[in-house]
Enzyme design. Structure first.
Site, short mmCIF file in Angstrom:
data_model
loop_
_atom_site.label_atom_id
_atom_site.label_comp_id
_atom_site.label_asym_id
_atom_site.label_seq_id
_atom_site.Cartn_x
_atom_site.Cartn_y
_atom_site.Cartn_z
N SER A 227 0.84 -1.19 0.00
CA SER A 227 0.00 0.00 0.00
C SER A 227 0.88 1.25 0.00
O SER A 227 1.72 1.41 -0.89
CB SER A 227 -0.96 -0.05 1.19
OG SER A 227 -1.98 0.89 1.06
N ASP A 453 -8.66 -4.47 -6.07
CA ASP A 453 -8.20 -3.68 -4.93
C ASP A 453 -9.00 -2.38 -4.81
O ASP A 453 -9.04 -1.59 -5.75
CB ASP A 453 -6.71 -3.36 -5.10
CG ASP A 453 -6.06 -2.90 -3.82
OD1 ASP A 453 -6.64 -2.07 -3.11
OD2 ASP A 453 -4.95 -3.38 -3.51
N HIS A 483 -7.40 -5.75 -0.65
CA HIS A 483 -6.28 -4.82 -0.70
C HIS A 483 -4.98 -5.61 -0.59
O HIS A 483 -4.61 -6.08 0.49
CB HIS A 483 -6.42 -3.82 0.44
CG HIS A 483 -5.44 -2.69 0.39
ND1 HIS A 483 -5.02 -2.09 -0.78
CD2 HIS A 483 -4.79 -2.03 1.39
CE1 HIS A 483 -4.18 -1.13 -0.52
NE2 HIS A 483 -4.02 -1.07 0.80
#
Length: 514
Positions: A227, A453, A483
């Site tokens: 991320s 995602d 995610h």
């Protein structure tokens, strides 16, 4: 209220528990302060997490019974004055299992920004056991986070009110209240953390990474970024391309977007995830308990949120489930397909007048523990984003953009559009419109994108590959949900990532895992 929802491990771990840039120079010159590079870390048993890290018990033993070790590394407060004041950065590690074949340290950043690596790495230890055969697994609290000179803003009671407020105003009075609350939060950050706010940019954290590499004794940085951790890794590769070892970026932030474009991309990503959630529910053999069709599921959610705007329902006593809390709770559940069952249960409860599950999901997003105490996740997230992002948006700008955001997502559009005012009147100017991740001369970086995602939409992986430059980024696609890709346990993804990190085998560019 959302800033940019690049949360991953810190928030997801809490959910499981609750529900059980410019630098003056840019070059590959390494760290200048020889005294700091020669420091020796004093590794010892890890203490219980601090309040800023989220509290709780010390990390459980490793799967093989080994113990986690923690240490503190000194780094310059101001990288433009590396011989000036220092701050303490908290580190955690698990030693490699096969010392005879040890490659070095593999450093993780789990995202946020604002997530504590000290609490996140032990929570996901089983996922990385194969990698621990040849690496010391290392993570850290980035500057401003957890035990690393944490940014502190409002207290727990103030944060309860802040996250219950109406973050999608419908009239002048609500807009004024939102602006006032945002200004009060930002002023509290300046009052309580004035010294740190200018020094929490991603470029500062990247310099810390290079110091960490040297102190750990590695000639190259071996890195696993997830991320926001992909943005940090990209910035590191730009500053120190010759120091990049084996690196993996998973759940990739689009480095070409400014804050507005990133928020709009997330509106599309969360809407796509919601559509996938609704389709999954109605396609199962048993009857979907929250709607008869995909559109019916979404319509019922929309009606719930509309009703909550004026009539909150009981949540976790004494707090109620507001429209804003419900929206953030739904978003949190969309981070992982494993949480879709909780979202279904939460919606069922809410339709019956009980908002407890959705409120617990919202608490997880915001770093609130069951005892009512908050980690500094929200404070650090705001501070780092506002230090990084140059644009400052006002209400007039947001109102002009609302039609575009609503077209991207009827459910999340307003929520993410109004989140753009989070840096209004911030005490420190933002560094740039978007990060520079160009890294000519770097070793190959494996860039993994997930087509489902919600928080870092799939398109960002290709943008990262292009921005890193020719011959650097190697794209791998996972056709899945949630995610990130590696923690999905998909054998194809795991095999490609492990093959590169452990054996140096670069996958064929464009590989697709299903």
């Amino acid at each position: 209220m959302p800033t940019r929802l690049r949360l991953r491990a810190a928030a997801l771990t809490a959910t499981a528990v609750l529900l059980s840039t410019a630098l003056a120079s840019c070059g590959d010159d390494g760290t200048k302060d020889e005294d700091l590079t020669r420091q020796e870390l004093d590794w010892e048993a890890c203490p219980a997490p601090s309040d800023a890290q989220g509290g709780g018990a010390p990390p459980s033993p490793l799967p093989d019974g080994g113990e986690w070790q923690c240490a503190t590394m000194k780094a310059p407060l101001d990288w433009d004055d590396p011989k000036g004041d220092t701050i303490d950065l908290a580190l955690i590690r698990a030693r490699a299992g096969d010392t005879s074949r040890r490659i070095g340290s593999l450093i993780f950043n789990f995202g946020g920004p604002g997530g504590s690596g000290i609490t996140s790495l032990p929570s996901f230890a089983e996922d990385y056991e194969t990698l621990r055969t040849r690496y010391d697994l290392v993570s850290f609290d980035p500057r401003g986070v957890g035990r690393s000179a944490p940014v502190i803003c409002e207290n727990d009671q103030q944060l309860d009110a802040y996250f219950q407020q109406d973050a999608t105003p419908d009239d002048d009075a609500e807009r004024t209240e939102l602006l006032d609350n945002t200004r009060e939060f930002n002023e509290a950050c300046e009052q309580n953390s004035k010294k740190m706010l200018p020094h929490v940019r991603t470029t500062d954290a990247a310099r810390d990474l290079d110091l960490m590499r040297q102190v750990l004794g590695d000639g190259k940085l071996h890195y696993f970024g997830i991320s926001y951790g992909t943005e940090l890794g990209g910035v590191y590769a730009h500053l120190f391309p010759k120091r990049v070892g084996r690196a993996v970026f998973d759940a990739v932030v689009d480095p070409t977007q400014n804050a507005e474009q990133g928020s709009l991309g997330q509106a599309k990503g969360f809407q796509r995830a919601l559509d996938n959630f609704a389709q999954d529910c109605v396609s199962k053999a048993e009857e979907c308990p929250i709607g008869t069709s995909v559109q019916d599921v979404k319509n019922r959610i929309a009606r719930l949120l509309e009703d909550l705007d004026s009539r909150p329902i009981p949540g976790v006593f004494p707090r109620e489930l507001t429209q804003t809390a419900a929206t953030s709770g739904i978003a949190q559940a969309l981070y992982s397909q494993d949480f879709w069952e909780y979202l279904t249960q939460g919606l069922q409860q809410a339709y019956a007048g009980d908002g407890s599950i959705l409120l617990l999901l919202s608490d997880s997003m915001n770093g609130r523990e069951e005892n009512g105490e908050y980690s500094n996740l929200a404070a650090a997230n705001t501070a780092i984003n506002c230090a990084d992002d140059k644009p400052r948006y006002d209400t007039a700008f947001v109102e002009r953009k609302l039609p575009e955001f609503r077209a991207a997502s009827a459910l999340f559009g307003d929520y993410l559009a109004w989140g753009m005012i989070s840096c209004t009147d911030w005490a420190v100017p933002g560094a740039a419109d978007h990060p520079d991740v160009s890294a000519p001369g770097s070793a190959p970086i494996l860039v993994v994108g997930n087509t489902g995602d919600p928080a870092t939409p799939y398109e960002g992986a290709r943008k990262m590959v292009d921005a890193l430059g020719e011959g650097v980024g190697v794209e791998l696609t996972y056709q899945g949900q949630g995610h990130g890709a590696y923690d999905s346990e998909n054998k194809c993804v795991r095999g490609a990532v492990n093959g590169y990190l452990l054996d140096g085998k670069v996958p064929r560019a464009g590989t697709v895992c299903t």
